[in-house]
Design an enzyme around this catalytic site. Structure first.
Site: not given
Length: 721
Positions: A357, A394
């Protein structure tokens, strides 16, 4: 094997050398960190660079007050590591934590407070949030209690599957949301065990990799807001607020109240592997649940705040994560922490890969500036334990660093391709000026990943963060009022189109168009080069009623409604066949970007572009029609995909095929079900091989192959243009 008493006596390290607080102890081993069962006792090891003293706090399981507090003797400190073995403990029935004493001077980054009991950052189990949604007793001074964990699970012959990246079909889902809905009819809804009961569904769908939203221990009750429409308490549902990085979430386990969440999760992974399905974890190393200056002290803040967090010269927290703090990932100690954590999940849980993330943060220096050669990313790429583990970034963060296509990859990292998402969404809704970029994206984004291959691109149209596929074609705007933030949260640039009405409608034409648009999206996704990722529920048109940020919604907005498997069987069938089609055609999964090189066995290039006329694509800004043909290296079929985002039909001239091949129809999203798609290998040969009429806002997929036993004499079942 359990050692006998006589065998223990022979071990020098089984002898206590000191007594502290009435307990027999000896100096422990600095490594590994955490609490580890050793002969006769438990070894506790914890790092703190600036602590002046450290105290081990031991509780009987579930009791509010400590049963013992044992200060580490000075001689038990090696460098910045406090290590002590305590003998005679019933390790299965204790909880523990630490009191760290030292300077309290936030300006210099130090926030020591010996009054607070701190969780062990390396704890393998956490108690205190054992059952999902149970309101915690806030009066207790130590909320997240570290527990000792035995590594005695029987894996049998299980090993990570090692599926080649280009062959993956990733399915992103939430452990609780996947089976929490009453319609799931599983024994333990919302748990690892519940998800395990749905493995046959995943296998039938055809996915071979499941990507789980965070499963590290977090506190779902850590949300002060209420739903303004109902007054109900909102949750930290997604779990991007990690409390403990080494511990699986107890609230996701039917056995969590018994401390068996680790084995329940391992059983799920073992059974997924047996079904041929890999497991990727969504991990959050960019921030923690401790927040900013006003946030709680759980572990890192009290143990070594200046080491674990990026701090301004005034001692405040940098907030590149958008959630209050930013982990100091490229500090050498923190780098090792991240590496130890990932090794733990690979070695002890057989995890196949990780999606990071806001991974751009992992490439920032101690002061937040981007690094050209981030030590952490390089370390993870070359670590021998993680050697065959999939790493997916990401490649952006909340501080504005956007590195899609430029993420430091070291030949190992793949990326969520946000540019693929945005381009295909714009194409689907009919924007102008998109055709050229669409061609680049469906060919594996060679402009971004020319040196890394197509498998560096994880292609997706929807994910947990944003609209579902059904909402993408049903709403022009987000509708997040239920989140209690006055609709100010969530992205505004959704590139969505409601097809003529905002939200649910009984207009049959609009509903038919929405279904066709969802099929168009799936057809493009599964015929693009790169790794396709499907959001759970998109295959059955799951809606969040226009909410594009359901991070706080533990209810039917977020849950998978299993009644939709029957209600939306048409879309589910289409998805299954598309996944199967991708698996059948190697040319769609090639790791090499196409170059236009002619395949000698057919005399056709590996990729060719077409418009209404064969070999004549229209690259103008107003073009909304593009066709692509792909040709493999062996005896593969030729796959032709025509994508019409125009609101009018077009007559297609099809390219001629050599070698006795002819065009066969696999899918036409403009046709009514069940004529919209066929089973791979059972495609219908076209009557008029040189022409095909593609309807408005439709995708057509043809296969160029020789006639064989797969051909069926049931062409009248299909409506052929």
């Amino acid at each position: 094997m359990t050692e006998t008493r006589s065998e223990q006596v022979l071990r020098v390290d089984a002898y206590p050398t000191h007594e502290v607080g009435g307990y027999r102890v000896r100096a422990g081993k600095p490594f590994p960190f955490g609490a580890n069962v050793v002969p006769g006792g438990v070894s506790f090891s914890v790092f703190s660079d600036q602590a002046t003293s450290m105290t081990l706090v031991i509780y009987k399981r579930g009791e509010a007050d400590p049963m013992a507090e044992l200060e580490f003797p000075e001689e038990f400190r090696t460098g910045s590591v406090f290590a002590m073995t305590v003998f005679g403990l019933d390790h299965e029935n204790i909880e523990y934590g630490y009191r760290a004493d030292g300077p309290y001077d936030p300006v210099t980054g130090h926030r020591f407070d010996a009054r607070q009991v701190l969780s062990d950052p390396y704890a393998r189990l956490i108690a205190g949030r054992d059952v999902w949604g149970v309101e915690p007793d806030r009066s207790r001074g130590y909320q997240y209690r570290s527990r000792v964990c035995l590594q005695d699970f029987d894996w049998g012959d299980d090993t990570p599957l090692g599926i080649p990246a280009e062959d993956l079909v990733v399915y992103e889902t939430h452990v609780r949301g996947f089976t929490r809905h009453p319609s799931s009819q599983v024994t333990a809804p919302g748990t690892f065990a519940g998800l395990r009961e749905k493995i046959p569904y995943l296998k039938e769908l055809g996915v071979n990799c499941i990507e789980l939203l965070p499963v590290f221990e977090f506190d779902e009750s850590d949300n002060p807001r209420t739903n303004p429409e109902t007054g109900e308490q909102l949750f930290d549902y997604w779990g991007y607020n990690t409390v403990s990085f080494f511990a699986p979430k107890a609230g996701y386990a039917a056995t969590g109240r018994y401390g068996m969440q680790g084995d329940e999760f391992r059983t799920l992974i073992k059974d997924l592997h047996a079904a041929g399905i890999e497991v990727i974890l969504d991990v959050v190393f960019n921030h923690t649940a401790e927040g900013n200056e006003q946030g709680p002290t759980i572990s890192f803040k009290g143990l070594d705040n200046a080491t674990y967090y990026m701090l301004t010269p005034e001692g405040y927290y940098f907030n590149f994560s958008g959630t209050g703090n930013t982990v100091n990932c490229n500090h050498p100690v923190v780098r090792n922490f991240v590496l130890d954590c990932l090794r733990h999940w690979v070695a002890d849980y057989h995890i196949d890969g990780f999606r990071f993330d806001l991974a751009a943060i992992l490439g920032r220096a101690l002061d937040g500036t981007p690094l050209p050669n981030p030590p952490l990313l390089e370390l993870l790429a070359y670590d021998p334990v993680l050697r065959h583990t999939k790493l997916i970034a990401e490649a952006w963060d909340a501080g504005g660093l956007y590195e899609v296509g430029n993420f430091p990859a070291y030949g190992r990292w793949a990326e969520w391709n946000g540019k693929y998402r945005d381009t295909v969404r714009r194409w689907l809704k009919g924007d102008s000026g998109v055709v050229g970029e669409l061609a680049t994206r469906i060919a594996g984004s060679p402009d971004l990943y020319s040196s890394r291959g197509t498998a560096a691109s994880v292609n997706f149209l929807t994910a947990h963060d944003g609209f579902t596929l059904a909402d993408l074609v049903s709403y022009n705007d987000k509708h997040n009022e239920a989140n209690g933030e006055h609709n100010n949260d969530g992205a505004n640039d959704n590139n969505s189109w409601n097809c003529g009405a905002e939200g649910p409608t009984e207009d049959p034409e609009i509903n038919a168009l929405r279904t066709r648009q969802m099929k168009n999206a799936l057809a493009i996704l599964f015929t693009s080069q790169g790794i396709p990722m499907l959001l759970a529920g998109d295959e059955v048109a799951r809606s969040q009623q226009g909410n594009n940020n359901t991070y706080c919604q533990d209810n039917e907005l977020s849950w998978f409604d299993w009644d939709q498997v029957d209600d939306n069987a048409e879309l589910l069938r289409f998805t299954r066949e598309m996944i199967a089609f991708r698996g059948r055609h190697r040319e769609l999964r090639s790791t090499a970007h196409p170059t236009g090189q002619v395949r000698e066995h057919l005399g056709l290039p590996d990729i060719s572009w077409h418009g209404e006329r064969a070999w004549q694509p229209d690259w103008s800004d107003e073009s909304r029609l593009l066709a692509v043909a792909r040709c493999g290296t062996g005896d593969d079929d030729v796959v032709y995909v025509a994508m019409n985002a125009h609101w009018e039909s077009h007559d297609l001239e099809l390219p001629a095929l050599p070698g006795g091949r002819s065009w066969h129809l696999f899918a036409d999203t403009g046709a009514a079900a069940p004529h919209d798609i066929r089973t791979p290998g059972g495609e219908q040969e076209l009557d008029n091989a040189g022409k095909y009429l593609i309807g408005p806002r439709s995708v057509v997929i043809l296969v160029g192959r020789t006639n064989g036993p797969d051909d069926r004499d049931d062409r009248d079942d299909l409506d052929t243009p």
